[in-house]
Write a protein that holds these residues in place. Structure first.
Motif, PDB file in Angstrom:
ATOM      1  N   SER A   1      -2.607  11.050   0.753  1.00 39.50           N
ATOM      2  CA  SER A   1      -3.298  10.240   1.764  1.00 39.50           C
ATOM      3  C   SER A   1      -4.662  10.829   2.127  1.00 39.50           C
ATOM      4  O   SER A   1      -5.552  10.111   2.561  1.00 39.50           O
ATOM      5  CB  SER A   1      -2.429  10.068   3.007  1.00 39.50           C
ATOM      6  OG  SER A   1      -2.193  11.307   3.628  1.00 39.50           O
TER       7      SER A   1
ATOM      8  N   GLU B   1       0.977  13.994   2.215  1.00 32.21           N
ATOM      9  CA  GLU B   1      -0.217  14.444   2.936  1.00 32.21           C
ATOM     10  C   GLU B   1      -1.409  14.625   2.001  1.00 32.21           C
ATOM     11  O   GLU B   1      -2.535  14.227   2.325  1.00 32.21           O
ATOM     12  CB  GLU B   1       0.093  15.736   3.691  1.00 32.21           C
ATOM     13  CG  GLU B   1       1.063  15.519   4.836  1.00 32.21           C
ATOM     14  CD  GLU B   1       1.766  16.779   5.303  1.00 32.21           C
ATOM     15  OE1 GLU B   1       1.389  17.883   4.853  1.00 32.21           O
ATOM     16  OE2 GLU B   1       2.716  16.657   6.112  1.00 32.21           O
TER      17      GLU B   1
ATOM     18  N   ARG C   1       4.630   7.486   3.847  1.00 35.60           N
ATOM     19  CA  ARG C   1       4.680   8.311   5.059  1.00 35.60           C
ATOM     20  C   ARG C   1       5.684   7.713   6.045  1.00 35.60           C
ATOM     21  O   ARG C   1       6.500   8.414   6.613  1.00 35.60           O
ATOM     22  CB  ARG C   1       3.306   8.425   5.712  1.00 35.60           C
ATOM     23  CG  ARG C   1       3.328   9.244   7.012  1.00 35.60           C
ATOM     24  CD  ARG C   1       1.954   9.394   7.632  1.00 35.60           C
ATOM     25  NE  ARG C   1       1.021  10.069   6.753  1.00 35.60           N
ATOM     26  CZ  ARG C   1       0.931  11.392   6.633  1.00 35.60           C
ATOM     27  NH1 ARG C   1       1.698  12.176   7.349  1.00 35.60           N
ATOM     28  NH2 ARG C   1       0.069  11.927   5.802  1.00 35.60           N
TER      29      ARG C   1
ATOM     30  N   ASP D   1       0.732   3.604   1.928  1.00 35.66           N
ATOM     31  CA  ASP D   1       0.955   4.095   3.292  1.00 35.66           C
ATOM     32  C   ASP D   1       2.436   4.050   3.661  1.00 35.66           C
ATOM     33  O   ASP D   1       2.886   4.787   4.531  1.00 35.66           O
ATOM     34  CB  ASP D   1       0.179   3.255   4.312  1.00 35.66           C
ATOM     35  CG  ASP D   1      -1.323   3.331   4.104  1.00 35.66           C
ATOM     36  OD1 ASP D   1      -1.784   4.322   3.502  1.00 35.66           O
ATOM     37  OD2 ASP D   1      -2.022   2.414   4.543  1.00 35.66           O
TER      38      ASP D   1
ATOM     39  N   TYR E   1       0.405  10.165  -6.066  1.00 31.14           N
ATOM     40  CA  TYR E   1       1.434   9.169  -5.746  1.00 31.14           C
ATOM     41  C   TYR E   1       2.442   9.014  -6.886  1.00 31.14           C
ATOM     42  O   TYR E   1       3.624   8.797  -6.651  1.00 31.14           O
ATOM     43  CB  TYR E   1       0.808   7.825  -5.369  1.00 31.14           C
ATOM     44  CG  TYR E   1       0.339   7.792  -3.925  1.00 31.14           C
ATOM     45  CD1 TYR E   1       1.224   8.044  -2.881  1.00 31.14           C
ATOM     46  CD2 TYR E   1      -0.982   7.522  -3.612  1.00 31.14           C
ATOM     47  CE1 TYR E   1       0.797   8.026  -1.564  1.00 31.14           C
ATOM     48  CE2 TYR E   1      -1.413   7.498  -2.297  1.00 31.14           C
ATOM     49  CZ  TYR E   1      -0.511   7.751  -1.275  1.00 31.14           C
ATOM     50  OH  TYR E   1      -0.928   7.729   0.032  1.00 31.14           O
TER      51      TYR E   1
ATOM     52  N   THR F   1       0.839  -1.197   0.000  1.00 29.42           N
ATOM     53  CA  THR F   1       0.000   0.000   0.000  1.00 29.42           C
ATOM     54  C   THR F   1       0.873   1.245   0.000  1.00 29.42           C
ATOM     55  O   THR F   1       2.010   1.208   0.479  1.00 29.42           O
ATOM     56  CB  THR F   1      -0.917   0.045   1.239  1.00 29.42           C
ATOM     57  OG1 THR F   1      -0.106   0.263   2.390  1.00 29.42           O
ATOM     58  CG2 THR F   1      -1.728  -1.229   1.388  1.00 29.42           C
TER      59      THR F   1
ATOM     60  N   GLN G   1      -5.739  10.555  -6.322  1.00 35.05           N
ATOM     61  CA  GLN G   1      -4.751  10.024  -5.391  1.00 35.05           C
ATOM     62  C   GLN G   1      -3.610   9.334  -6.165  1.00 35.05           C
ATOM     63  O   GLN G   1      -2.433   9.528  -5.861  1.00 35.05           O
ATOM     64  CB  GLN G   1      -5.420   9.024  -4.441  1.00 35.05           C
ATOM     65  CG  GLN G   1      -4.502   8.544  -3.338  1.00 35.05           C
ATOM     66  CD  GLN G   1      -5.180   7.531  -2.449  1.00 35.05           C
ATOM     67  OE1 GLN G   1      -5.605   6.483  -2.927  1.00 35.05           O
ATOM     68  NE2 GLN G   1      -5.280   7.850  -1.161  1.00 35.05           N
TER      69      GLN G   1
END
Length: 166
Positions: A96, A93, A65, A62, A108, A60, A104
């Protein structure tokens, strides 16, 4: 430079190769091998000049971060190299918080382009993943990132070739 590695023989061989390659261009490298616990604690705590680890199981975004945000310097995350970029922080930021997947994804992609420009980590290679099993095991799919999630689907074929419980 001090290069920390674990006491694993394969990792020591890799570190020795890096040491020899850097010596050819005039960089002196002092290799130091530690038991896994000491080595990894030093890496997690940011007590290193140079090290190498392998990455597995990243599925993912995630992870961006955790690895690259300025606020994720240990012990708050895994930004062990203390990489800092206001632009990268902003993209992490924004991405996410973005509720629309297409937007999104664009954020990314921009984040990945920026990380490629800055190169806070140097990916050296991908280790081969090898799978061998008995002929009566089915349904396993080897993951390209080295994780073992596919084990949850493994089945043992019964004598007729169908899947059996267990």
């Amino acid at each position: 430079l001090v290069y920390k590695t674990s006491s694993d023989p394969f990792r020591i061989r890799l570190a020795t190769i890096f040491q020899a390659q850097l010596a050819r261009v005039g960089v002196e490298v002092d290799l130091r091998s530690y038991d896994w616990g000491t080595f990894y604690d030093d890496i997690k705590s940011g007590r290193f000049q140079m090290y190498s680890l392998s990455w597995v199981g990243i599925k993912t975004p995630d992870i961006f971060r955790y690895l690259f945000h300025s606020a994720s310097v240990p012990p708050a995350g895994a930004n062990r190299g203390r990489y800092r970029s206001a632009r990268v922080d902003r993209l992490i930021e924004q991405a996410s918080a973005e509720p629309q997947l297409d937007r999104q994804a664009r954020l990314y992609r921009r984040l990945q382009e920026r990380l490629l420009e800055d190169l806070p980590y140097v990916p050296l290679w991908y280790e081969d993943q090898v799978f061998a099993c008995r002929a009566d095991l089915t349904e396993y799919r080897l993951a390209s990132d080295g994780n073992y999630d596919g084990l949850q689907w493994v089945r043992r074929a019964d004598a007729r070739g169908g899947a059996a419980d267990g």
